[in-house]
Design an enzyme around this catalytic site. Structure first.
Site, PDB file in Angstrom:
ATOM      1  N   GLU A  96      -1.103  -4.373  -0.133  1.00  0.00           N
ATOM      2  CA  GLU A  96      -0.437  -3.266  -0.188  1.00  0.00           C
ATOM      3  C   GLU A  96       0.946  -2.852   0.105  1.00  0.00           C
ATOM      4  OE1 GLU A  96      -0.706  -0.269  -1.590  1.00  0.00           O
ATOM      5  OE2 GLU A  96      -2.681   0.563  -1.503  1.00  0.00           O
ATOM      6  N   ASP A  97       1.630  -2.172  -0.541  1.00  0.00           N
ATOM      7  CA  ASP A  97       2.902  -1.705  -0.275  1.00  0.00           C
ATOM      8  C   ASP A  97       3.010  -0.674   1.037  1.00  0.00           C
ATOM      9  OD1 ASP A  97       1.690   0.399  -1.792  1.00  0.00           O
ATOM     10  OD2 ASP A  97       3.513   0.655  -3.022  1.00  0.00           O
ATOM     11  N   ASP A 100      -0.741   5.096   3.349  1.00  0.00           N
ATOM     12  CA  ASP A 100      -0.355   6.398   3.918  1.00  0.00           C
ATOM     13  C   ASP A 100      -1.707   7.209   4.613  1.00  0.00           C
ATOM     14  OD1 ASP A 100       0.715   8.924   4.236  1.00  0.00           O
ATOM     15  OD2 ASP A 100       1.022   9.360   2.012  1.00  0.00           O
ATOM     16  N   LYS A 128       2.071   4.351   7.752  1.00  0.00           N
ATOM     17  CA  LYS A 128       2.573   5.580   8.110  1.00  0.00           C
ATOM     18  C   LYS A 128       1.531   6.138   9.317  1.00  0.00           C
ATOM     19  CE  LYS A 128       5.094   7.592   4.003  1.00  0.00           C
ATOM     20  NZ  LYS A 128       4.674   8.638   3.095  1.00  0.00           N
TER      21      LYS A 128
END
Ligand code: 5GP
Length: 172
Positions: A96-97, A100, A128
């Site tokens: 994954e980039d 969130d 995050k």
């Protein structure tokens, strides 16, 4: 419009090498299938794979939990493009980039686990932590970041800025 460098190209390169070294050690003597989550992870995948010494192949999957140019999660995951090969019995690393809320990856992991891989781990360049709503384990994490909307190194704003060699913060 201004873009501030948040994580530099040098920092990213160093981290990607470290993550690859960890993966090489953990999967020594094994074969892995890297599953890149499009579109944001394509640059991370491309860089990571060049430091891998273990036997590997790459597949891509596309899922979206964001719509249009919005900068908050819509709370819905849709599979846009599925894997081409069967992953049963394979060692999978989902790439994954950014994680969130964790919704996208939680849904994807659940769906892919039902295909009976031998194992499944998660690599994400960014996390995050303060935003997470779906508890998960990131086995290979690049950077924990603040609650900021970031772009570059594969991450977009409305389809643009993916080409930036660094992670930037977009300021309208
Ligand atoms: P989640 O399902 O974890 O809430 O969201 C994950 C996806 O939302 C990421 O794969 C990415 O596409 C998008 N996303 C979340 N935060 C950001 C951000 O700060 N910048 C960009 N460009 N995309 C983000």
């Amino acid at each position: 419009m201004a873009i501030e460098v948040y994580i530099s190209q040098v920092q990213i390169e160093k981290k990607v090498k470290e993550l690859a070294a960890q993966i090489n050690a953990d999967y020594h003597g094994k074969e892995v299938v890297l599953v890149g989550v499009l579109t944001g992870s394509f640059i991370f995948c491309a860089d990571l794979v060049r430091y891998l010494t273990i036997k590997n192949s790459i597949e891509f999957i596309s899922a979206s939990s964001y719509e249009g140019a919005t900068t908050t999660s819509s709370g819905n995951v849709k599979i846009n493009l599925d894997l081409k090969r069967d992953i049963a019995g394979k060692h999978i690393i989902l790439i994954e980039d950014i994680v969130d809320t964790g919704l996208t990856i939680t849904q994807l992991t659940k769906m892919l686990k039902s295909r009976n891989p031998a194992s499944m781990k998660l690599a994400s360049l960014l996390f995050k932590k303060v935003r997470v709503e779906h508890p998960l384990t990131i086995d290979y994490l690049g950077f924990e970041i603040e609650d900021k909307f970031v772009i570059g190194y594969g991450l977009d704003y409305d389809g643009y800025y993916r080409e930036l060699p660094y992670i930037g913060v977009y300021k309208a």
